[in-house]
Design an enzyme around this catalytic site. Structure first.
Site, PDB file in Angstrom:
ATOM      1  N   THR A 127       0.841  -1.195   0.000  1.00  0.00           N
ATOM      2  CA  THR A 127       0.000   0.000   0.000  1.00  0.00           C
ATOM      3  C   THR A 127       0.879   1.250   0.000  1.00  0.00           C
ATOM      4  OG1 THR A 127      -1.726  -1.168   1.228  1.00  0.00           O
ATOM      5  CG2 THR A 127      -1.777   1.241   1.291  1.00  0.00           C
ATOM      6  N   GLY A 128       0.460   2.276  -0.724  1.00  0.00           N
ATOM      7  CA  GLY A 128       1.189   3.537  -0.733  1.00  0.00           C
ATOM      8  C   GLY A 128       1.668   3.899  -2.124  1.00  0.00           C
ATOM      9  N   SER A 129       2.202   5.101  -2.259  1.00  0.00           N
ATOM     10  CA  SER A 129       2.513   5.648  -3.577  1.00  0.00           C
ATOM     11  C   SER A 129       3.651   4.922  -4.271  1.00  0.00           C
ATOM     12  CB  SER A 129       2.838   7.141  -3.455  1.00  0.00           C
ATOM     13  OG  SER A 129       3.928   7.349  -2.567  1.00  0.00           O
ATOM     14  N   THR A 130       4.669   4.483  -3.527  1.00  0.00           N
ATOM     15  CA  THR A 130       5.788   3.787  -4.169  1.00  0.00           C
ATOM     16  C   THR A 130       5.416   2.357  -4.513  1.00  0.00           C
ATOM     17  OG1 THR A 130       7.257   5.167  -2.794  1.00  0.00           O
ATOM     18  CG2 THR A 130       8.259   3.356  -3.999  1.00  0.00           C
ATOM     19  N   ASP A 170       6.415  -3.809  -0.803  1.00  0.00           N
ATOM     20  CA  ASP A 170       5.708  -2.813   0.004  1.00  0.00           C
ATOM     21  C   ASP A 170       6.628  -1.634   0.278  1.00  0.00           C
ATOM     22  OD1 ASP A 170       3.590  -1.739   1.404  1.00  0.00           O
ATOM     23  OD2 ASP A 170       3.324  -3.473   2.713  1.00  0.00           O
ATOM     24  N   ASP A 211       7.644   4.203   5.529  1.00  0.00           N
ATOM     25  CA  ASP A 211       7.673   5.622   5.878  1.00  0.00           C
ATOM     26  C   ASP A 211       9.074   6.065   6.278  1.00  0.00           C
ATOM     27  OD1 ASP A 211       4.857   6.016   5.523  1.00  0.00           O
ATOM     28  OD2 ASP A 211       4.546   4.969   7.413  1.00  0.00           O
ATOM     29  N   GLY A 232      -0.306   5.007   5.784  1.00  0.00           N
ATOM     30  CA  GLY A 232      -1.611   4.838   5.152  1.00  0.00           C
ATOM     31  C   GLY A 232      -2.610   4.097   6.015  1.00  0.00           C
ATOM     32  N   GLU A 282      -0.606  -5.180   6.234  1.00  0.00           N
ATOM     33  CA  GLU A 282       0.701  -5.229   5.584  1.00  0.00           C
ATOM     34  C   GLU A 282       1.633  -6.190   6.327  1.00  0.00           C
ATOM     35  OE1 GLU A 282       1.241  -0.820   3.591  1.00  0.00           O
ATOM     36  OE2 GLU A 282       1.546  -1.026   5.750  1.00  0.00           O
ATOM     37  N   LYS A 296      13.399   8.457   2.701  1.00  0.00           N
ATOM     38  CA  LYS A 296      12.919   7.567   3.770  1.00  0.00           C
ATOM     39  C   LYS A 296      14.060   6.962   4.587  1.00  0.00           C
ATOM     40  CE  LYS A 296       8.626   8.022   2.407  1.00  0.00           C
ATOM     41  NZ  LYS A 296       8.786   8.809   1.180  1.00  0.00           N
TER      42      LYS A 296
END
Length: 228
Positions: free
Chosen positions: A32-35, A87, A90, A102, A108, A126
């Site tokens: 999950t997430g933009s990357t 995955d 942060d 998120g 996850e 990060k």
């Protein structure tokens, strides 16, 4: 979708590089997430070109994206193993991560922990020498006050995560609340992880200690793969 931090090009390079590790017949954890979304989109293109895989999403968001990309989906009850999970994070320091920006860190961790290989995708923003990012806790709604008190006892500063586009708190896919806990620089992530796991009412915390097999760090020019 969370998009703060590095450039889109760096995120794209990291996600697409990790997707190259996926082979025909694999079961893949979809982060999950933009990357991580760049990895999922790359896998969608690979499926369209004939790759035979099944994906296990880690959130409603990742499930929706996988469906849009035409990736066949399954779940942990229906497979013998998860071959690889891809995955984001942060923050990472060495092989330790903080996740949960998120609010999907409980699912996850279940999927990433079940994988034979866990590939983290991130941009250089990060990375740090020590974990300092607030640690998200997914908590049962009835335990919000007691968990916050215990976090203060452990030296943290808890705050209930508020929703950005509606009144009230963030509610996870599991129907729980998220408390973000500021501990400053975390000298012993493993010790703190044990202490947080032991708190009644905590469903899961965002410390992923020693779980990453590889961290694919994307830049505008390429990718550095760091192996644990």
């Amino acid at each position: 979708m969370k998009t703060t931090g590095g450039s889109d090009e760096a995120k794209r390079n990291a996600g697409e590089n990790a997707a190259e590790a996926v082979e025909d017949g694999m079961v893949v954890g979809l982060g999950t997430g933009s990357t991580a979304a760049y990895a999922t989109r790359a896998l969608g293109r690979m499926v369209d070109a004939g790759l035979d895989i099944r994906g296990i999403p880690t959130s409603f968001q990742s499930r929706q994206l996988a469906q849009e990309e035409g990736i066949p989906l399954t779940d942990l009850d229906s497979v013998e193993t998860v071959d690889v999970a891809i995955d984001g994070a942060d923050q990472f320091a060495g092989g330790d991560l903080i996740k949960g920006g998120g609010g999907a860190h409980a699912r996850e961790k279940i999927v990433d922990g079940a994988a034979e290989r866990f590939l983290v995708v991130a941009d250089p923003s990060k990375a740090d020498e020590r974990l300092t990012h607030p640690v998200p806790l997914e908590v049962l709604p009835a335990a919000r006050t007691t968990v916050a008190d215990e976090v203060r006892r452990l030296g943290g500063e808890p705050s209930l995560r508020e929703a950005a586009h509606k009144d009230g708190p963030v509610v996870t896919d599991n129907g729980n609340l998220v408390i973000d806990c500021e501990f400053g620089a975390i000298d012993s992530p493993a010790e703190l992880a044990c202490e947080l796991s032991a708190l009644p009412g905590v469903v899961e915390h965002g410390l992923f200690v020693g779980m990453a097999d590889e961290i694919h760090v994307g830049t505008d020019d390429g990718v550095e793969v760091r192996r644990s």
